[in-house]
Design a protein around this motif. Structure first.
Motif, PDB file in Angstrom:
ATOM      1  N   LEU A  96       0.848  -1.188   0.000  1.00 18.65           N
ATOM      2  CA  LEU A  96       0.000   0.000   0.000  1.00 18.65           C
ATOM      3  C   LEU A  96       0.881   1.234   0.000  1.00 18.65           C
ATOM      4  O   LEU A  96       1.883   1.288   0.712  1.00 18.65           O
ATOM      5  CB  LEU A  96      -0.872   0.053   1.250  1.00 18.65           C
ATOM      6  CG  LEU A  96      -1.787  -1.128   1.523  1.00 18.65           C
ATOM      7  CD1 LEU A  96      -2.550  -0.903   2.815  1.00 18.65           C
ATOM      8  CD2 LEU A  96      -2.747  -1.331   0.372  1.00 18.65           C
ATOM      9  N   THR A  97       0.523   2.214  -0.792  1.00 22.81           N
ATOM     10  CA  THR A  97       1.200   3.504  -0.789  1.00 22.81           C
ATOM     11  C   THR A  97       0.145   4.594  -0.739  1.00 22.81           C
ATOM     12  O   THR A  97      -1.011   4.377  -1.095  1.00 22.81           O
ATOM     13  CB  THR A  97       2.093   3.702  -2.035  1.00 22.81           C
ATOM     14  OG1 THR A  97       1.292   3.525  -3.207  1.00 22.81           O
ATOM     15  CG2 THR A  97       3.239   2.698  -2.052  1.00 22.81           C
ATOM     16  N   GLY A  98       0.552   5.761  -0.301  1.00 21.60           N
ATOM     17  CA  GLY A  98      -0.378   6.873  -0.200  1.00 21.60           C
ATOM     18  C   GLY A  98      -1.015   6.927   1.172  1.00 21.60           C
ATOM     19  O   GLY A  98      -0.643   6.194   2.095  1.00 21.60           O
ATOM     20  N   LEU A  99      -1.991   7.807   1.298  1.00 20.97           N
ATOM     21  CA  LEU A  99      -2.642   8.029   2.583  1.00 20.97           C
ATOM     22  C   LEU A  99      -3.624   6.922   2.915  1.00 20.97           C
ATOM     23  O   LEU A  99      -4.293   6.377   2.043  1.00 20.97           O
ATOM     24  CB  LEU A  99      -3.384   9.356   2.565  1.00 20.97           C
ATOM     25  CG  LEU A  99      -2.532  10.609   2.391  1.00 20.97           C
ATOM     26  CD1 LEU A  99      -3.429  11.832   2.288  1.00 20.97           C
ATOM     27  CD2 LEU A  99      -1.558  10.746   3.540  1.00 20.97           C
ATOM     28  N   LEU A 100      -3.725   6.626   4.216  1.00 21.94           N
ATOM     29  CA  LEU A 100      -4.745   5.748   4.765  1.00 21.94           C
ATOM     30  C   LEU A 100      -5.552   6.551   5.773  1.00 21.94           C
ATOM     31  O   LEU A 100      -5.027   7.483   6.392  1.00 21.94           O
ATOM     32  CB  LEU A 100      -4.113   4.548   5.478  1.00 21.94           C
ATOM     33  CG  LEU A 100      -3.351   3.563   4.606  1.00 21.94           C
ATOM     34  CD1 LEU A 100      -2.550   2.601   5.472  1.00 21.94           C
ATOM     35  CD2 LEU A 100      -4.317   2.796   3.720  1.00 21.94           C
ATOM     36  N   ALA A 101      -6.815   6.203   5.947  1.00 23.30           N
ATOM     37  CA  ALA A 101      -7.622   6.866   6.966  1.00 23.30           C
ATOM     38  C   ALA A 101      -7.059   6.523   8.341  1.00 23.30           C
ATOM     39  O   ALA A 101      -6.649   5.384   8.582  1.00 23.30           O
ATOM     40  CB  ALA A 101      -9.075   6.412   6.853  1.00 23.30           C
ATOM     41  N   ASP A 102      -7.034   7.505   9.251  1.00 21.59           N
ATOM     42  CA  ASP A 102      -6.461   7.242  10.570  1.00 21.59           C
ATOM     43  C   ASP A 102      -7.338   6.261  11.343  1.00 21.59           C
ATOM     44  O   ASP A 102      -8.527   6.110  11.073  1.00 21.59           O
ATOM     45  CB  ASP A 102      -6.245   8.535  11.347  1.00 21.59           C
ATOM     46  CG  ASP A 102      -7.511   9.094  11.947  1.00 21.59           C
ATOM     47  OD1 ASP A 102      -7.968   8.530  12.966  1.00 21.59           O
ATOM     48  OD2 ASP A 102      -8.032  10.086  11.417  1.00 21.59           O
ATOM     49  N   SER A 103      -6.717   5.593  12.296  1.00 21.50           N
ATOM     50  CA  SER A 103      -7.410   4.557  13.064  1.00 21.50           C
ATOM     51  C   SER A 103      -7.653   4.954  14.514  1.00 21.50           C
ATOM     52  O   SER A 103      -8.040   4.121  15.328  1.00 21.50           O
ATOM     53  CB  SER A 103      -6.583   3.268  13.023  1.00 21.50           C
ATOM     54  OG  SER A 103      -5.294   3.480  13.574  1.00 21.50           O
ATOM     55  N   ALA A 104      -7.452   6.213  14.855  1.00 20.40           N
ATOM     56  CA  ALA A 104      -7.476   6.652  16.253  1.00 20.40           C
ATOM     57  C   ALA A 104      -8.779   6.322  16.969  1.00 20.40           C
ATOM     58  O   ALA A 104      -8.775   6.002  18.155  1.00 20.40           O
ATOM     59  CB  ALA A 104      -7.189   8.142  16.336  1.00 20.40           C
ATOM     60  N   SER A 105      -9.907   6.383  16.298  1.00 18.89           N
ATOM     61  CA  SER A 105     -11.197   6.179  16.967  1.00 18.89           C
ATOM     62  C   SER A 105     -11.700   4.738  16.883  1.00 18.89           C
ATOM     63  O   SER A 105     -12.812   4.451  17.319  1.00 18.89           O
ATOM     64  CB  SER A 105     -12.246   7.122  16.370  1.00 18.89           C
ATOM     65  OG  SER A 105     -12.420   6.827  14.994  1.00 18.89           O
ATOM     66  N   ARG A 106     -10.895   3.837  16.355  1.00 15.01           N
ATOM     67  CA  ARG A 106     -11.328   2.443  16.189  1.00 15.01           C
ATOM     68  C   ARG A 106     -11.361   1.716  17.535  1.00 15.01           C
ATOM     69  O   ARG A 106     -10.455   1.864  18.349  1.00 15.01           O
ATOM     70  CB  ARG A 106     -10.391   1.701  15.237  1.00 15.01           C
ATOM     71  CG  ARG A 106     -10.271   2.307  13.859  1.00 15.01           C
ATOM     72  CD  ARG A 106     -11.479   2.116  13.019  1.00 15.01           C
ATOM     73  NE  ARG A 106     -11.793   0.693  12.963  1.00 15.01           N
ATOM     74  CZ  ARG A 106     -12.933   0.206  12.511  1.00 15.01           C
ATOM     75  NH1 ARG A 106     -13.862   1.010  12.081  1.00 15.01           N
ATOM     76  NH2 ARG A 106     -13.142  -1.081  12.496  1.00 15.01           N
ATOM     77  N   PRO A 107     -12.388   0.888  17.774  1.00 17.70           N
ATOM     78  CA  PRO A 107     -12.452   0.139  19.029  1.00 17.70           C
ATOM     79  C   PRO A 107     -11.573  -1.119  18.975  1.00 17.70           C
ATOM     80  O   PRO A 107     -11.183  -1.565  17.900  1.00 17.70           O
ATOM     81  CB  PRO A 107     -13.927  -0.264  19.114  1.00 17.70           C
ATOM     82  CG  PRO A 107     -14.340  -0.396  17.674  1.00 17.70           C
ATOM     83  CD  PRO A 107     -13.563   0.688  16.938  1.00 17.70           C
ATOM     84  N   GLN A 108     -11.292  -1.667  20.130  1.00 19.07           N
ATOM     85  CA  GLN A 108     -10.625  -2.965  20.212  1.00 19.07           C
ATOM     86  C   GLN A 108     -11.570  -3.998  19.606  1.00 19.07           C
ATOM     87  O   GLN A 108     -12.788  -3.916  19.777  1.00 19.07           O
ATOM     88  CB  GLN A 108     -10.356  -3.291  21.682  1.00 19.07           C
ATOM     89  CG  GLN A 108      -9.684  -4.602  21.914  1.00 19.07           C
ATOM     90  CD  GLN A 108      -9.428  -4.834  23.404  1.00 19.07           C
ATOM     91  OE1 GLN A 108      -9.725  -4.000  24.242  1.00 19.07           O
ATOM     92  NE2 GLN A 108      -8.885  -5.973  23.719  1.00 19.07           N
ATOM     93  N   GLU A 109     -11.015  -4.971  18.866  1.00 20.63           N
ATOM     94  CA  GLU A 109     -11.872  -5.984  18.256  1.00 20.63           C
ATOM     95  C   GLU A 109     -11.093  -7.266  18.002  1.00 20.63           C
ATOM     96  O   GLU A 109      -9.869  -7.269  17.940  1.00 20.63           O
ATOM     97  CB  GLU A 109     -12.482  -5.468  16.953  1.00 20.63           C
ATOM     98  CG  GLU A 109     -11.473  -5.127  15.870  1.00 20.63           C
ATOM     99  CD  GLU A 109     -12.113  -4.576  14.608  1.00 20.63           C
ATOM    100  OE1 GLU A 109     -13.009  -5.228  14.047  1.00 20.63           O
ATOM    101  OE2 GLU A 109     -11.711  -3.474  14.196  1.00 20.63           O
ATOM    102  N   VAL A 110     -11.839  -8.361  17.837  1.00 24.67           N
ATOM    103  CA  VAL A 110     -11.226  -9.633  17.482  1.00 24.67           C
ATOM    104  C   VAL A 110     -10.775  -9.527  16.039  1.00 24.67           C
ATOM    105  O   VAL A 110     -11.531  -9.124  15.158  1.00 24.67           O
ATOM    106  CB  VAL A 110     -12.212 -10.802  17.677  1.00 24.67           C
ATOM    107  CG1 VAL A 110     -11.605 -12.105  17.188  1.00 24.67           C
ATOM    108  CG2 VAL A 110     -12.614 -10.910  19.131  1.00 24.67           C
TER     109      VAL A 110
END
Length: 186
Positions: A96-110
């Motif tokens: 993957l290259t380029g920008l990715l959406a940030d993950s700051a607000s993602r919950p813990q998950e399996v």
């Protein structure tokens, strides 16, 4: 069939991308425990954080396999008539290259066989057999047909001042209140 997935290198120490990241790699290994070779292997991986028009993805697969990435970031690799033999795993590297959406607000998950920490994307991959491909063998153990790993993508701002105007008053005069309007874009 079975599948494993790894973000960047071994271990989790590089699963948190630096602010100035330029890309991330996922290594996916598809194995066949046998006893017979099979054709018609299909791998699907929805790339988390993929931003259409900003993120580019490419799957590098063994000879005879065909990998495509949709405009929304779903990787699909197919072995077609190329056999996957017992003891000879197929390794697919997704770059993957380029920008990715940030993950700051993602919950813990399996996330496959692990639990992804809060503030990270879970990246799941699955494999299956296409029964429409002649010579394909059934898969009797579906419990190991999915895998996952996590990646933390930092928030990155690109704040720019677009306008700065004096609304009232006069700048630089003692005792005179001055009101500014400053507009920003991100």
């Amino acid at each position: 069939l079975s599948v494993t997935k790894q973000t960047n290198g071994p271990g989790d120490t590089d699963n948190t991308l630096p602010i100035n990241y330029t890309g991330v790699n996922y290594t996916i290994v598809v194995s066949n425990a046998g006893p017979d070779p099979t054709v018609g292997v299909i791998l699907e991986d929805t790339i988390p954080g993929f931003v259409p028009g900003e993120t580019s993805a490419a799957g590098n697969a063994p000879a005879g396999w065909n990998c495509t990435v949709s405009g929304s970031g779903t990787l699909n690799c197919q072995s077609g008539a190329t056999p996957l033999s017992p003891g000879s795993p197929a390794t697919i590297v997704v770059a993957l290259t380029g920008l990715l959406a940030d993950s700051a607000s993602r919950p813990q998950e399996v996330c496959g066989t692990i639990t992804s920490p809060a503030g990270s994307w879970c990246n799941r991959v699955g494999v299956r057999i296409d029964p429409n491909v002649g010579g394909s063998s059934g898969d009797f153990d579906l419990s190991n047909n999915t895998a996952g790993d996590f990646v933390r993508v930092p928030r990155v701002a690109n704040v720019q001042t677009t306008t700065k105007n004096i609304v009232t008053g006069s700048p630089g005069q003692v005792g005179v209140d001055t009101v500014y309007r400053i507009d920003y874009t991100n």
